[in-house]
Scaffold this motif. Structure first.
Motif, PDB file in Angstrom:
ATOM      1  N   GLU A   1       1.283   2.073 -10.929  1.00  0.00           N
ATOM      2  CA  GLU A   1       0.655   1.036 -11.735  1.00  0.00           C
ATOM      3  C   GLU A   1       0.351   0.445 -13.077  1.00  0.00           C
ATOM      4  N   ARG A   2      -0.548   1.032 -14.221  1.00  0.00           N
ATOM      5  CA  ARG A   2      -0.849   0.753 -14.525  1.00  0.00           C
ATOM      6  C   ARG A   2       0.265   0.405 -15.795  1.00  0.00           C
TER       7      ARG A   2
ATOM      8  N   ARG B   1       0.886  -0.699  -0.427  1.00  0.00           N
ATOM      9  CA  ARG B   1       0.168  -0.102   0.217  1.00  0.00           C
ATOM     10  C   ARG B   1       0.597   1.574  -0.022  1.00  0.00           C
TER      11      ARG B   1
ATOM     12  N   ASP C   1       5.040  11.437  -6.873  1.00  0.00           N
ATOM     13  CA  ASP C   1       4.607   9.607  -7.740  1.00  0.00           C
ATOM     14  C   ASP C   1       3.960   9.618  -7.595  1.00  0.00           C
ATOM     15  N   ASP C   2       2.888   8.863  -9.027  1.00  0.00           N
ATOM     16  CA  ASP C   2       1.517   8.657  -9.001  1.00  0.00           C
ATOM     17  C   ASP C   2       1.571   7.241  -8.630  1.00  0.00           C
ATOM     18  N   PRO C   3       1.157   6.718  -7.742  1.00  0.00           N
ATOM     19  CA  PRO C   3       1.381   5.042  -7.464  1.00  0.00           C
ATOM     20  C   PRO C   3       0.253   4.346  -8.296  1.00  0.00           C
ATOM     21  N   LEU C   4      -0.747   4.800  -8.937  1.00  0.00           N
ATOM     22  CA  LEU C   4      -1.950   4.788  -9.578  1.00  0.00           C
ATOM     23  C   LEU C   4      -1.709   4.230 -11.260  1.00  0.00           C
ATOM     24  N   ARG C   5      -1.099   5.435 -11.269  1.00  0.00           N
ATOM     25  CA  ARG C   5      -0.163   5.533 -12.895  1.00  0.00           C
ATOM     26  C   ARG C   5       0.879   4.709 -13.175  1.00  0.00           C
TER      27      ARG C   5
END
Ligand code: 2AM
Length: 188
Positions: A137-138, A79, A131-135
């Motif tokens: 992850e994708r 997480r 840093d954007d975790p969702l971007r």
């Protein structure tokens, strides 16, 4: 004290493939190409005399060259994503080599962390603010099929890590070449 670790250096063709993969990642600080490596044992801050002992123990390690393939990509940290890595195909010779280094470091009096060895190459350390975790992850999912050609591992190095403002700088202190005449089958 010297902050040190042992690692496998990667050939240029693999570094190029990793740099291409990094270019697809929306990360603020990709690992510089010069710093990409596969860590075998992290030794931590070691007194110089102990590092001499480690060097002697590493010098006595016998192994045959073997082939590796980097494959897949992932994020460590759950997480709280901490780093993006390239994975490594399962390799018995790699597992045996790592165990030998771990034993050698302990025999030299180093308290090596008792973490399970998860072979990987760190592509970027993540920054919680930038840093954007969702971007990420994708982007990582899009590169799940990442795979290098097989490459030969002919030895390993002992490195010094110098931490500075611009990030860590790694310097090779010694190189331990494998011997093709060594049996690839580990001795009991
Ligand atoms: P990492 O890439 O998975 O973070 C030099 O710091 C190398 O040692 C890095 O490849 C790093 O692995 C590894 N390492 C392992 N444990 C470490 C620790 N506790 N602190 C810093 N680096 C560590």
């Amino acid at each position: 004290m010297i902050r040190a670790f042992a690692a496998i250096a990667l050939p240029d063709s693999v570094l190029d493939a990793l740099a291409c993969a990094q270019a697809e990642l929306p990360v603020s600080r990709p690992t510089p190409e010069d710093n990409l490596h596969l860590t075998l044992v992290f030794l931590g801050d070691v007194p110089e005399v102990s590092l001499e002992e480690v060097h002697l123990a590493f010098s006595a390690i016998r192994a045959a060259p073997f082939e590796l393939v980097l494959s897949g990509m992932g994020v460590f940290g759950g997480r709280k994503p901490r780093l993006v890595y390239a994975g490594v195909d399962h390799s018995d010779p790699l597992i045996h080599l790592q165990a030998k280094l771990d034993r050698a470091a302990r025999s030299a009096g180093i308290e090596v962390e008792r973490r399970r060895f998860t072979p990987h190459v760190t592509l970027a350390y993540l920054n919680a603010k930038r840093d954007d975790p969702l971007r990420i992850e994708r982007a990582v999912a899009a590169q799940a099929g990442f795979r290098t050609a097989p490459f030969r591992v002919e030895g390993f190095g002992l490195y010094q890590s110098e931490l500075g403002k611009g990030g860590a700088r790694y310097r090779e202190l010694a190189y331990y070449a494998f011997s093709p005449s060594e049996s690839a089958v580990p001795k009991a």
